[in-house]
Design a protein around this motif. Structure first.
Motif, short mmCIF file in Angstrom:
data_model
loop_
_atom_site.label_atom_id
_atom_site.label_comp_id
_atom_site.label_asym_id
_atom_site.label_seq_id
_atom_site.Cartn_x
_atom_site.Cartn_y
_atom_site.Cartn_z
N GLN A 1 59.90 -60.96 -19.59
CA GLN A 1 60.76 -61.48 -18.52
C GLN A 1 60.02 -61.71 -17.20
N ASN A 2 59.41 -62.87 -17.10
CA ASN A 2 58.84 -63.33 -15.83
C ASN A 2 57.79 -62.40 -15.24
N LEU A 3 56.79 -62.08 -16.04
CA LEU A 3 55.70 -61.23 -15.55
C LEU A 3 54.73 -62.11 -14.76
N ARG A 4 54.77 -61.94 -13.43
CA ARG A 4 53.94 -62.79 -12.56
C ARG A 4 53.34 -61.96 -11.43
N LEU A 5 52.07 -62.22 -11.16
CA LEU A 5 51.35 -61.53 -10.08
C LEU A 5 51.41 -62.37 -8.81
N ARG A 6 51.81 -61.71 -7.70
CA ARG A 6 51.90 -62.41 -6.42
C ARG A 6 51.35 -61.54 -5.30
N GLN A 7 51.09 -62.18 -4.18
CA GLN A 7 50.77 -61.47 -2.94
C GLN A 7 52.08 -61.15 -2.23
N GLY B 1 50.89 -58.23 1.75
CA GLY B 1 49.45 -58.05 1.80
C GLY B 1 48.83 -57.42 0.58
N ASN B 2 49.64 -57.19 -0.47
CA ASN B 2 49.12 -56.55 -1.68
C ASN B 2 49.45 -57.40 -2.90
N LEU B 3 48.63 -57.25 -3.95
CA LEU B 3 48.95 -57.87 -5.23
C LEU B 3 50.03 -57.04 -5.92
N SER C 1 63.05 -54.91 -3.51
CA SER C 1 61.91 -54.31 -2.83
C SER C 1 60.70 -54.30 -3.75
N VAL C 2 59.53 -54.17 -3.14
CA VAL C 2 58.30 -54.01 -3.92
C VAL C 2 58.42 -52.79 -4.83
N GLU C 3 59.02 -51.73 -4.32
CA GLU C 3 59.15 -50.49 -5.10
C GLU C 3 59.99 -50.72 -6.36
N GLN C 4 61.05 -51.52 -6.24
CA GLN C 4 61.87 -51.83 -7.42
C GLN C 4 61.07 -52.61 -8.45
N ALA D 1 46.34 -65.40 -17.14
CA ALA D 1 45.40 -64.35 -17.58
C ALA D 1 45.20 -63.29 -16.50
N GLU D 2 45.19 -63.70 -15.23
CA GLU D 2 45.03 -62.74 -14.14
C GLU D 2 46.20 -61.75 -14.11
N THR D 3 47.40 -62.27 -14.32
CA THR D 3 48.58 -61.40 -14.39
C THR D 3 48.45 -60.41 -15.52
#
Length: 309
Positions: free
Chosen positions: A9-15, A18-20, A36-39, A67-69
């Motif tokens: 389900q939508n596994l995506r890496l973002r900034q 200021g963090n990945l 939130s980022v924590e969620q 691939a990075e994700t």
């Protein structure tokens, strides 16, 4: 050998801030509440926990951004969750406009990896298809082909049933015909070879029905969906958001030879962390104590064991 398939389900890496950070397990279509980022982090720890506890030798994934994700998820979530090591981690670009691709984690290095994302219907001889499918890339994501020592694996993610369900069904049937043609082109006698077709096929029907569906080209004596071996009512892998409606988009198709060699193999469905809302089958009661808990995916993980394969 244990093989699993899981739409994460939508596994995506973002900034973010200021963090990945990986996106949480959610769809913008159904969940427009700010998160939130924590969620999001909690969601992906749960996704990793589900995969780690399955202890599969090969995991076919759907909805991985790139691939990075995959590498970030593997290093920062999967390994800390106690997952087996997967030296082989593959995510090739597909045709999804949002960048959501199929991927594979494997303990064994494949002998060969081949993407079919560029294939048109005409390339496969399917000239009766609508122009969009005949003259342009047919797969909405990909059909990723991997050769291992003892079998060949095809990982798929077919067209989702929206925005137009009727048109989507036409695409899915074309994708099913294309996968069958790829297998038939690869193996002169497919019934004598060991191969599997796994993934999210976005076909909602459940059980061992006789009715024609978009996936009929993959059946008809060509292969066996071993989720049909489960009792009716227990074989669901997806719950339509905000309803109690269950379906089975996730499948494991075995070649005739593999189905014959493993007549007792019955898939296991892992629904841990599957949804924040959970409805009991046959009941309108809503269990909303999970509402604010972490969420692994809106799909279940499915795995099956093939001893000595």
């Amino acid at each position: 050998m244990r093989l699993a398939t899981f739409n994460v389900q939508n596994l995506r890496l973002r900034q973010r801030q200021g963090n990945l950070v990986l996106d949480g397990a959610m769809d913008q279509d159904f969940d427009d509440q700010p998160r939130s980022v924590e969620q999001d982090i909690a969601d992906r720890h749960m996704t990793a926990k589900v995969i780690a506890e399955a202890k599969a030798d090969i995991v076919a994934l759907q909805e991985v951004f790139d691939a990075e994700t995959l590498e970030f998820f593997y290093t920062h979530f999967l390994l800390p969750a106690g997952s087996p090591a997967y030296p082989t981690r593959i995510c090739l670009p597909g045709n999804d406009g949002r960048g959501l691709d199929v991927a594979v984690l494997s303990k064994m290095e494949p002998l060969r990896v081949k993407s079919h994302a560029d294939l048109t219907g005409a390339d496969l001889g399917l000239i009766d298809l609508p122009e969009e499918l005949r003259d342009h890339p047919l797969f909405r994501r990909d059909c990723l082909e991997l050769d291992f020592n003892t079998f060949t694996l095809f990982v798929c993610h077919f067209k989702a049933p929206y925005p137009d369900e009727g048109k989507a069904q036409i695409v899915r049937e074309a994708e099913a015909r294309a996968v069958r043609t790829i297998v038939e082109n690869r193996f002169p006698k497919p019934e004598t070879e060991r191969w599997m077709i796994v993934g999210d096929f976005n076909e909602s029907s459940m059980g061992n029905e006789n009715k024609t569906t978009a996936l009929t080209p993959l059946k008809q004596g060509f292969s066996e969906d071993i989720l049909d071996r489960l009792p009716l009512g227990t074989d669901w892998t997806f719950e339509v958001p905000d309803t109690y409606i269950h379906s089975r988009p996730d499948r494991i198709f075995l070649s005739t030879r593999l189905a014959r060699e493993y007549p007792q193999t019955v898939p296991q469905i892992v629904r841990t962390g599957m949804t924040r809302y959970f409805y009991e089958l046959g009941s309108m009661a809503v269990h909303d104590e999970l509402k604010n808990h972490s969420h692994a995916s809106d799909h279940a993980l499915v795995y099956a064991d093939f001893p000595l394969l």
